[in-house]
Enzyme design. Sequence first.
Site, mmCIF file in Angstrom:
data_model
loop_
_atom_site.group_PDB
_atom_site.id
_atom_site.type_symbol
_atom_site.label_atom_id
_atom_site.label_comp_id
_atom_site.label_asym_id
_atom_site.label_seq_id
_atom_site.Cartn_x
_atom_site.Cartn_y
_atom_site.Cartn_z
ATOM 1 N N GLN A 91 0.853 -1.192 0.000
ATOM 2 C CA GLN A 91 0.000 0.000 0.000
ATOM 3 C C GLN A 91 0.891 1.246 0.000
ATOM 4 O O GLN A 91 0.394 2.355 -0.188
ATOM 5 C CB GLN A 91 -0.897 0.023 1.238
ATOM 6 C CG GLN A 91 -1.837 -1.155 1.345
ATOM 7 C CD GLN A 91 -2.572 -1.147 2.666
ATOM 8 O OE1 GLN A 91 -3.683 -0.596 2.784
ATOM 9 N NE2 GLN A 91 -1.954 -1.720 3.693
ATOM 10 N N ASP A 94 6.334 4.565 -1.095
ATOM 11 C CA ASP A 94 7.787 4.762 -1.051
ATOM 12 C C ASP A 94 8.454 3.683 -1.902
ATOM 13 O O ASP A 94 7.799 2.750 -2.353
ATOM 14 C CB ASP A 94 8.300 4.734 0.409
ATOM 15 C CG ASP A 94 8.092 3.388 1.110
ATOM 16 O OD1 ASP A 94 7.458 3.348 2.172
ATOM 17 O OD2 ASP A 94 8.551 2.353 0.559
ATOM 18 N N HIS A 109 -1.252 1.378 -4.465
ATOM 19 C CA HIS A 109 -1.688 2.767 -4.272
ATOM 20 C C HIS A 109 -0.811 3.756 -5.045
ATOM 21 O O HIS A 109 -0.856 4.957 -4.787
ATOM 22 C CB HIS A 109 -1.671 3.130 -2.782
ATOM 23 C CG HIS A 109 -2.773 2.475 -2.014
ATOM 24 N ND1 HIS A 109 -2.798 2.438 -0.646
ATOM 25 C CD2 HIS A 109 -3.895 1.813 -2.417
ATOM 26 C CE1 HIS A 109 -3.883 1.799 -0.240
ATOM 27 N NE2 HIS A 109 -4.548 1.390 -1.302
ATOM 28 N N ASN A 201 2.419 -6.914 13.273
ATOM 29 C CA ASN A 201 2.099 -5.495 13.433
ATOM 30 C C ASN A 201 2.486 -5.030 14.837
ATOM 31 O O ASN A 201 2.592 -5.837 15.758
ATOM 32 C CB ASN A 201 0.594 -5.276 13.181
ATOM 33 C CG ASN A 201 0.306 -3.886 12.657
ATOM 34 O OD1 ASN A 201 0.887 -3.440 11.676
ATOM 35 N ND2 ASN A 201 -0.576 -3.186 13.363
ATOM 36 N N LEU A 202 2.628 -3.705 14.968
ATOM 37 C CA LEU A 202 3.028 -3.176 16.284
ATOM 38 C C LEU A 202 1.890 -3.264 17.289
ATOM 39 O O LEU A 202 2.093 -3.260 18.492
ATOM 40 C CB LEU A 202 3.475 -1.714 16.109
ATOM 41 C CG LEU A 202 4.403 -1.133 17.169
ATOM 42 C CD1 LEU A 202 5.646 -1.996 17.307
ATOM 43 C CD2 LEU A 202 4.807 0.287 16.825
ATOM 44 N N ALA A 219 8.395 -4.527 12.929
ATOM 45 C CA ALA A 219 8.616 -5.311 11.705
ATOM 46 C C ALA A 219 10.085 -5.691 11.548
ATOM 47 O O ALA A 219 10.402 -6.795 11.072
ATOM 48 C CB ALA A 219 8.146 -4.506 10.497
HETATM 49 N N1 APR Z 1 6.474 -2.361 12.898
HETATM 50 C C1 APR Z 1 5.279 -2.925 12.587
HETATM 51 N N2 APR Z 1 4.123 -2.239 12.529
HETATM 52 C C2 APR Z 1 4.187 -0.908 12.784
HETATM 53 C C3 APR Z 1 5.397 -0.243 13.109
HETATM 54 C C4 APR Z 1 6.576 -1.036 13.159
HETATM 55 N N3 APR Z 1 7.782 -0.506 13.469
HETATM 56 N N4 APR Z 1 5.118 1.076 13.312
HETATM 57 C C5 APR Z 1 3.800 1.233 13.126
HETATM 58 N N5 APR Z 1 3.230 0.046 12.811
HETATM 59 C C6 APR Z 1 1.818 -0.249 12.516
HETATM 60 C C7 APR Z 1 0.842 0.605 13.292
HETATM 61 O O1 APR Z 1 0.522 -0.026 14.521
HETATM 62 C C8 APR Z 1 -0.368 0.635 12.342
HETATM 63 O O2 APR Z 1 -1.248 -0.450 12.609
HETATM 64 O O3 APR Z 1 1.614 0.079 11.150
HETATM 65 C C9 APR Z 1 0.246 0.441 10.958
HETATM 66 C C10 APR Z 1 0.204 1.698 10.110
HETATM 67 O O4 APR Z 1 -1.147 1.995 9.868
HETATM 68 P P1 APR Z 1 -1.519 3.263 8.966
HETATM 69 O O5 APR Z 1 -0.760 4.454 9.439
HETATM 70 O O6 APR Z 1 -3.018 3.322 8.901
HETATM 71 O O7 APR Z 1 -0.939 2.915 7.520
HETATM 72 P P2 APR Z 1 -1.547 1.913 6.461
HETATM 73 O O8 APR Z 1 -2.245 0.771 7.144
HETATM 74 O O9 APR Z 1 -0.465 1.588 5.508
HETATM 75 O O10 APR Z 1 -2.650 2.819 5.707
HETATM 76 C C11 APR Z 1 -3.306 2.225 4.620
HETATM 77 O O11 APR Z 1 -4.414 4.306 4.144
HETATM 78 O O12 APR Z 1 -4.274 6.565 4.069
HETATM 79 C C12 APR Z 1 -4.277 5.447 3.297
HETATM 80 O O13 APR Z 1 -3.293 5.207 1.192
HETATM 81 C C13 APR Z 1 -2.992 5.308 2.546
HETATM 82 O O14 APR Z 1 -1.807 3.293 1.992
HETATM 83 C C14 APR Z 1 -2.412 4.015 3.068
HETATM 84 C C15 APR Z 1 -3.617 3.278 3.598
#
Ligand code: APR
Length: 232
Positions: A91, A94, A109, A201-202, A219
Site C-alpha cells: 500500500q 515509497d 496505491h 504489526n506493532l 517489523a
Molecule cells: N512495525 C510494525 N508495525 C508498525 C510499526 C513497526 N515498526 N510502526 C507502526 N506500525 C503499525 C501501526 O501499529 C499501524 O497499525 O503500522 C500500521 C500503520 O497503519 P496506517 O498508518 O493506517 O498505515 P496503512 O495501514 O499503511 O494505511 C493504509 O491508508 O491513508 C491510506 O493510502 C494510505 O496506503 C495508506 C492506507
Amino acid sequence: MEDIRNIVILTGAGISAESGLATFRGPDGLWEGHQVEDVCTPEALERNAALVHRFYDERRAKLNEVQPNAAHHALAELDARWPGDLLIVTQNVDDLHERAGARRLIHMHGELRSALCVACGESLPWPDPLPPGSQCPACSRKSLRPDIVFFGEMPYQMDLIDAALRRADLFLSIGTSGAVYPAAGFVQTARHAGARTLELNLEPSAGSFYFEESRIGPASELVPDLVRRLLP
Ligand code: APR
C-alpha cells in the site's frame, strides 16, 4: 510451516516506520497534519493542485534521506529465494521495497517516484519535484499529476492481486492498520481460498479477528525472524 507454495504479502506504512517514514494514523501520522480530503482525493487536486503537488513533493524528497530497514531486506531475500509463487502487494508509495531488491512487487496505491498523465494515461518515472502543469514527455500535454491512487479511485492491478490471493497458501499482512479497503479485505479472500493467515504489526489491526495468528512487535524484528523460518 509445511506445504506452502504460494505466498502473498501485504505491507503498509508500518514496515517503513523504522526507516523514518511517517505512518498515517499513528502518533504524528500524516493524517494528523493534513486532512485526507485536502491532499488525497480527486476533488482536492481540482480545488488546490499546488497544495496536493507540494504534499507529494515533500514526501518524495524525504525518500532521499531514508534507507530500507531489516524488514524490507528480509522480504527481498524471501522474494529472491522462494521457489514457489510470491507476490508483495504494498500500500506504500515509497520505494524501499525495490531499493532492498524486491522484484515480485505491486504498488497498489501508486508510487511517489512516478508521475501519471491524465491525458494519455502513461505512468512515468519521476524522481524530481512535480509542479502542476508539468508536461508529459509521452504526449506533450501539460497534464502530469502525482501517480498516487486517491481515495475513491481504483487501486492498481486488482485483477492480478485477486488472482494471487485466490491461489495463496500463506497470506502475510505486515505493518498495516487494516483501515482501508480493498487491502483490508485481502485476508478474507485468502482465508476463503484456504490460506494460512498471519499478521505482523506493532498492535492488533482492525482486521486482527480474521487472522489465524497475530504477532505483535516491530517489523524489523518480526519479519527477519519469520523469513528465517520460511527459507530452507
Ligand atoms: N512495525 C510494525 N508495525 C508498525 C510499526 C513497526 N515498526 N510502526 C507502526 N506500525 C503499525 C501501526 O501499529 C499501524 O497499525 O503500522 C500500521 C500503520 O497503519 P496506517 O498508518 O493506517 O498505515 P496503512 O495501514 O499503511 O494505511 C493504509 O491508508 O491513508 C491510506 O493510502 C494510505 O496506503 C495508506 C492506507
